[in-house]
Design a protein around this motif. Structure first.
Motif, short mmCIF file in Angstrom:
data_model
loop_
_atom_site.label_atom_id
_atom_site.label_comp_id
_atom_site.label_asym_id
_atom_site.label_seq_id
_atom_site.Cartn_x
_atom_site.Cartn_y
_atom_site.Cartn_z
N PHE A 66 38.27 34.41 100.94
CA PHE A 66 37.43 34.93 102.14
C PHE A 66 37.88 36.06 102.96
O PHE A 66 37.19 36.92 103.12
CB PHE A 66 37.21 33.52 103.09
CG PHE A 66 36.64 32.41 102.24
CD1 PHE A 66 35.18 32.27 101.95
CD2 PHE A 66 37.38 31.40 101.85
CE1 PHE A 66 34.81 31.39 101.14
CE2 PHE A 66 37.02 30.30 101.11
CZ PHE A 66 35.58 30.20 100.69
N LEU A 67 39.19 36.13 103.14
CA LEU A 67 39.77 37.22 103.75
C LEU A 67 39.65 38.36 102.93
O LEU A 67 39.29 39.66 103.37
CB LEU A 67 41.01 37.01 104.39
CG LEU A 67 41.38 35.92 105.23
CD1 LEU A 67 42.93 35.98 105.59
CD2 LEU A 67 40.32 36.40 106.80
N LEU A 68 39.85 38.25 101.70
CA LEU A 68 39.82 39.62 100.72
C LEU A 68 38.53 39.89 100.67
O LEU A 68 38.13 41.34 100.54
CB LEU A 68 40.23 39.09 99.45
CG LEU A 68 41.63 39.17 99.16
CD1 LEU A 68 42.04 38.59 97.67
CD2 LEU A 68 42.23 40.56 99.44
N VAL A 69 37.52 39.12 100.66
CA VAL A 69 35.89 39.56 100.62
C VAL A 69 35.66 40.42 101.83
O VAL A 69 35.21 41.52 101.91
CB VAL A 69 34.84 38.65 100.45
CG1 VAL A 69 33.66 38.80 100.82
CG2 VAL A 69 34.96 38.06 99.12
N ALA A 70 36.12 39.97 103.10
CA ALA A 70 36.04 40.66 104.30
C ALA A 70 36.71 41.80 104.43
O ALA A 70 36.27 42.94 104.61
CB ALA A 70 36.32 39.81 105.35
N ALA A 71 37.99 42.08 103.64
CA ALA A 71 38.71 43.10 103.81
C ALA A 71 38.00 44.09 102.70
O ALA A 71 37.85 45.34 102.95
CB ALA A 71 40.01 43.00 103.12
N ALA A 72 37.42 43.76 101.67
CA ALA A 72 36.68 44.36 100.58
C ALA A 72 35.36 45.28 101.31
O ALA A 72 35.07 46.53 101.18
CB ALA A 72 36.26 43.73 99.38
N LEU A 73 34.76 44.56 102.25
CA LEU A 73 33.62 44.98 102.82
C LEU A 73 33.97 45.87 103.84
O LEU A 73 33.42 47.13 103.90
CB LEU A 73 32.98 44.01 103.60
CG LEU A 73 32.17 42.61 102.65
CD1 LEU A 73 31.46 41.42 103.34
CD2 LEU A 73 31.28 43.34 101.67
#
Length: 401
Positions: free
Chosen positions: A289-296
């Motif tokens: 979930f943090l990685l998706v936020a980081a990707a965005l």
């Protein structure tokens, strides 16, 4: 659960520090934000799986090589900045220097267009990766929509508005990277204590290994954006900001690649653009979930940085016959066309080739300036070799299969 809370706390602490007014308004840090946004825009998302699958336990060495080559090209660009951009345009270093500088600027303007497409296609893939809409069609539709959002913001509010959005995105990205590294350190330490570290054999060797590395140059580019912030910062500040951005990004990349290179088996890795999500699920449930936020955050901030750069370059090179607003629209049209006609790894390769051409031309410019300044044949020859390397990368860089 406790481990997830530690990662979340580390992320929140870094985000709090970066949001403090004393940090956010520190001039040198503000100047670092733009190049840093571009350099680590996507490398930590793509490079982990790609390097580990392709190069196995030798992945950290390839990462060092990529960062080293980027730093060499950054050095010649800093040399050109110190020589004086206005002096180059005034002809102080001869007509050849003017022609090379103009040609390299056009190359960079078009490379930016491709890189924005790359950033936003990765954003589209990650944004939907944990949802029921995780399909190639939906990702392309989302990417197309984000293109129009960025163009609208740039058209209506201009660079200042984009810069504010960028700083928030970079701060969030750095905070999440801090949490990610904390999680990876703990996982690596646990595996080391259990004597369970893995040295995977490389799948590539020889020429194929070298040409893939050439095709990954885009993942460490972005430092050159410092050169085009002349209306905001003086040359000395921009030189310092570029160097600092490269050192910070190099440290982040090397620690990251080192921590993931010896803890995952080949069957736990995927070369898809979102393969890192499955790998991080093994480390801690919160990390995907943090990685998706980081990707965005990372893809958006990097796209904003390169959109700003391309708009300014087109306006400057065309002597305002193409305005920044019109350049944003051109970028969106080409970017959307690439989105619907090529896959992410093909776009990565196109962008790497574009930036290699720009870096090679900048190295050639450095050689011309060094010759005019009589700084010695060693510097002229070294910059000539860098120019050749840029041409080789542009010709032979290959995409991930």
């Amino acid at each position: 659960m406790t481990f997830d809370l530690i990662i979340a706390l580390a992320t929140a602490c870094v985000a709090f520090v970066l949001s403090k007014r004393s940090v956010a308004h520190f001039p040198l840090w503000r100047a670092v934000v733009t190049p840093l946004a571009s350099i680590i825009g996507s490398g930590f998302l793509l490079l982990g799986p790609i390097l580990n699958i392709g190069y196995g336990g030798y992945a950290p060495l390839i990462m060092i090589a990529l960062c080293f080559v980027a730093f060499l090209f950054g050095g010649v660009i800093r040399f050109n900045m110190a020589a004086g951009e206005q002096a180059i345009q005034n002809g102080d270093y001869g007509a050849l220097a003017i022609r090379i500088e103009t040609l390299s600027s056009w190359a960079l303007a078009f490379a930016y267009i491709i890189s924005v497409s790359y950033y936003l296609n990765l954003l589209g893939a990650f944004a939907l990766s944990l949802t029921p809409f995780n399909s190639d069609l939906d990702a392309k539709l989302l990417t197309t929509g984000v293109f129009f959002i960025i163009v609208f913001v740039g058209w209506s509010r201009g660079f200042k508005s984009l810069e504010k959005m960028e700083y928030v995105s970079v701060s969030l990205k750095l905070a999440i990277i801090a949490g990610l590294l904390i999680g990876l350190m703990a996982h690596f330490g646990h595996r080391a204590l259990d004597d369970a570290l893995i040295f995977n054999p490389p799948k590539l060797d020889g020429w194929s290994a070298l040409t893939l590395a050439f095709g990954l140059l885009i993942t460490v580019q972005g430092f050159e954006t410092s050169r085009y912030l002349g209306s905001e910062y003086d040359a000395q500040t921009r030189i310092k900001s570029m160097r600092l951005a490269q050192w910070l990004s190099t440290a982040i990349y090397l620690v990251y690649i080192l921590l993931i290179s010896y803890v995952f088996r080949p069957d736990q890795m995927s070369s898809s653009e979102t393969g890192i999500i499955n790998m991080m699920q093994i480390v801690a449930p919160i990390l995907p979930f943090l990685l998706v936020a980081a990707a965005l955050a990372s893809q958006f901030s990097a796209a904003v940085a390169d959109t700003s750069g391309s708009g300014g370059l087109f306006a400057q090179l065309s002597r305002n016959r193409i305005t920044e607003r019109q350049a944003y629209l051109l970028l969106a049209v080409i970017g959307v066309a690439l989105t619907w006609s090529a896959n992410i790894y093909a776009i990565v390769n196109y962008a790497s080739r574009g930036f290699a051409i720009y870096y090679g031309l900048q190295a050639a410019l450095g050689a011309v300036i060094a010759a005019r300044q009589n700084t010695g044949w060693q510097r002229v020859g070294f910059y000539g070799l860098l120019a050749t390397l840029g041409a080789v990368i542009a010709l032979f860089g290959q995409p991930v299969e």
